[in-house]
Scaffold this motif. Structure first.
Motif, PDB file in Angstrom:
ATOM      1  N   MET A  47      53.832  15.450 -53.053  1.00  0.00           N
ATOM      2  CA  MET A  47      54.828  14.471 -53.500  1.00  0.00           C
ATOM      3  C   MET A  47      55.357  14.803 -54.893  1.00  0.00           C
ATOM      4  O   MET A  47      56.552  14.666 -55.155  1.00  0.00           O
TER       5      MET A  47
ATOM      6  N   ALA B 153      54.910  13.792 -46.894  1.00  0.00           N
ATOM      7  CA  ALA B 153      54.918  13.373 -48.292  1.00  0.00           C
ATOM      8  C   ALA B 153      56.129  13.944 -49.034  1.00  0.00           C
ATOM      9  O   ALA B 153      56.779  13.246 -49.813  1.00  0.00           O
TER      10      ALA B 153
ATOM     11  N   THR C  68      48.644  14.368 -50.052  1.00  0.00           N
ATOM     12  CA  THR C  68      49.779  13.559 -50.498  1.00  0.00           C
ATOM     13  C   THR C  68      50.181  13.824 -51.947  1.00  0.00           C
ATOM     14  O   THR C  68      51.352  14.039 -52.252  1.00  0.00           O
TER      15      THR C  68
ATOM     16  N   LEU D 120      57.765   5.356 -59.687  1.00  0.00           N
ATOM     17  CA  LEU D 120      57.342   4.800 -58.400  1.00  0.00           C
ATOM     18  C   LEU D 120      56.609   5.858 -57.582  1.00  0.00           C
ATOM     19  O   LEU D 120      55.604   5.565 -56.915  1.00  0.00           O
ATOM     20  N   LEU D 121      57.094   7.089 -57.650  1.00  0.00           N
ATOM     21  CA  LEU D 121      56.441   8.198 -56.955  1.00  0.00           C
ATOM     22  C   LEU D 121      55.009   8.375 -57.473  1.00  0.00           C
ATOM     23  O   LEU D 121      54.074   8.583 -56.698  1.00  0.00           O
TER      24      LEU D 121
ATOM     25  N   ASP E 133      53.093   6.044 -58.755  1.00  0.00           N
ATOM     26  CA  ASP E 133      52.275   4.926 -58.272  1.00  0.00           C
ATOM     27  C   ASP E 133      51.775   5.177 -56.850  1.00  0.00           C
ATOM     28  O   ASP E 133      50.622   4.889 -56.515  1.00  0.00           O
ATOM     29  N   VAL E 134      52.642   5.721 -56.007  1.00  0.00           N
ATOM     30  CA  VAL E 134      52.262   6.032 -54.625  1.00  0.00           C
ATOM     31  C   VAL E 134      51.159   7.091 -54.603  1.00  0.00           C
ATOM     32  O   VAL E 134      50.188   6.991 -53.837  1.00  0.00           O
TER      33      VAL E 134
ATOM     34  N   ILE F 282      62.391   8.761 -51.965  1.00  0.00           N
ATOM     35  CA  ILE F 282      62.022   7.850 -53.058  1.00  0.00           C
ATOM     36  C   ILE F 282      62.824   8.176 -54.310  1.00  0.00           C
ATOM     37  O   ILE F 282      63.383   7.289 -54.961  1.00  0.00           O
TER      38      ILE F 282
ATOM     39  N   PHE G  30      47.752   5.566 -55.629  1.00  0.00           N
ATOM     40  CA  PHE G  30      47.193   4.775 -54.527  1.00  0.00           C
ATOM     41  C   PHE G  30      46.524   5.687 -53.499  1.00  0.00           C
ATOM     42  O   PHE G  30      45.414   5.412 -53.034  1.00  0.00           O
ATOM     43  N   ALA G  31      47.183   6.792 -53.162  1.00  0.00           N
ATOM     44  CA  ALA G  31      46.623   7.742 -52.192  1.00  0.00           C
ATOM     45  C   ALA G  31      45.340   8.383 -52.717  1.00  0.00           C
ATOM     46  O   ALA G  31      44.383   8.590 -51.958  1.00  0.00           O
TER      47      ALA G  31
END
Length: 419
Positions: free
Chosen positions: A233, A358, A229, A379-380, A382-383, A365, A386-387
């Protein structure tokens, strides 16, 4: 377990160099799309979501191809399998170098992915066949230098050729280098077929089904899905973000990639040796921590001096490279010998499909304003963080599984020292 070899034989060194160069061409074929992104958005008059589809099309076709071929992966000489898919990859890359429109480029990426997406899994199966677990960190460290090399040499040269001639030029350059690699595979690589002597009498689809459904392997597949991911991303829009958000001059992009790549050329072998010495999961955890911190910082930057961007980018890639090398080495110990090709094929497919999703998600996004500014990049980030955290938890389970598995065939304490 075999004893740790102090040095590699000359043939083993050749195999490592050959696989690293081969991976360089495959990685560059994918990675060169990222710095070409701002050119393609303009030249082909496409949106960020359309560009995300160009990136993910390769991944989706690679994933589908890997699943379809995984059941057959342990039924052929790995040299012949590698050569077949590498030739197909070069033909697809040639099509990319000749594509005049967005639609034909998209089709060429699908064709390239069908062949290119399987090559990594075959390479990892070869490494697992030829090298013991206690030196695989070092081997992976050298082979994964392909990523750094693509930044030091490939991407700057590719960018230069794209600006000097046309955006097609980098793909044609890859084809030229790939032809040399193909000849070396034919002439110097020995057959790799020892696994054929221990195959069970099951058809390819039964083999695939059993590998897919085995509980011990499922946690590895889940970790791989999330492992893909982060890079998939951030990468597709990294150059556009750097140029339009961070204020990097287009003429400075080769410098950014080159300095980062040279740093990774230095760090990759060190990371590989360290993962063999102190443990692969410890190195993975360190890399994950660095990746999280640097992602949060980098994705929230505004216009920034080039030297700061370079320093942060180097640290970010130290984290990403640390995760890649240690995770790859650890994953090779998961499958049993008769399942290596199938496991690596499925693993590669899951990685490609997850990466494709992704990239596609990243394209939705973020968005590009009329001035080229990339919105929602924080925001990208942050994702991605998390992954990375969830992946670290899954990799811990794999680490424990591998330690128990190796302890069953090694002297007490020997297995834990290398995982």
């Amino acid at each position: 377990m075999s004893e740790t070899k102090p040095t590699f034989t000359s043939y083993e060194k050749f195999i490592i160099a050959l696989l690293a160069t081969l991976q360089f061409t495959v990685v560059l074929d994918f990675m060169v799309l990222s710095p070409l992104g701002y050119i393609l958005l303009d030249k082909l008059s496409i949106t960020t979501s359309q560009f995300g589809l160009v990136v993910s099309a390769y991944a989706f076709s690679a994933g589908a191809s890997g699943l379809l071929t995984a059941g057959f992966a342990d039924k052929f000489d790995r040299k012949k399998l590698l050569l077949f898919f590498y030739v197909g990859f070069l033909i697809g890359t040639l099509f990319c170098g000749l594509a005049p429109t967005y639609e034909l480029l998209l089709a060429a990426r699908v064709f390239t992915g069908i062949f290119g997406g399987v090559i990594g899994s075959i390479s990892f199966a070869i490494i697992t066949d030829l090298f013991a677990i206690d030196v695989r960190g070092r081997v992976m460290g050298f082979v994964q230098m392909a990523f750094a090399s693509s930044q030091v040499l490939g991407i700057p040269i590719g960018l230069y050729m794209a600006e000097k001639f046309d955006w097609h030029a980098p793909f044609l350059m890859i084809v030229g280098l790939g032809l040399i690699v193909g000849v070396l595979i034919v002439v110097r690589m020995k057959p790799i077929n020892a696994h054929l002597k221990i195959q069970k009498k099951v058809n390819a689809f039964q083999h695939l089904g059993k590998t897919l459904s085995r509980p011990d392997y499922l946690q590895g597949f889940a970790a791989t899905a999330l492992l893909a991911t982060g890079g998939f991303m951030l990468m597709p829009f990294g150059t556009a973000f750097g140029v339009h958000n961070l204020g990097i001059a287009e003429s400075s992009l080769p410098t950014l990639y080159m300095v980062t790549g040279i740093s990774m050329l230095l760090f990759s072998p060190m990371i590989g040796k360290l993962s063999d010495k102190i443990g692969k999961y410890k190195v993975f955890l360190f890399g994950s921590t660095v990746t999280c911190v640097m992602t949060l910082i980098y994705c929230n930057l505004g216009v920034t001096p080039l030297w700061i961007i370079i320093a942060l980018n180097v640290l970010l890639f130290v984290g990403i490279t640390g995760r890649m090398i240690s995770a790859s080495a650890l994953m090779t110990a998961v499958p049993d010998a008769p399942d290596r090709g199938a496991y690596m094929g499925i693993n590669s497919s899951i990685q490609q499909i997850a990466g494709g999703l992704a990239s596609l998600l990243a394209g939705f996004i973020v968005s590009e304003t009329s001035t080229g500014y990339i919105e929602n990049y924080p925001l990208l980030g942050d994702v991605v963080v998390f992954a990375v955290i969830i992946t670290a938890l899954l990799m811990y389970r794999i680490h424990k599984y591998v330690a128990v598995k190796l302890a069953a065939v090694a002297p007490a304490g020997a297995a834990n020292s290398s995982v």
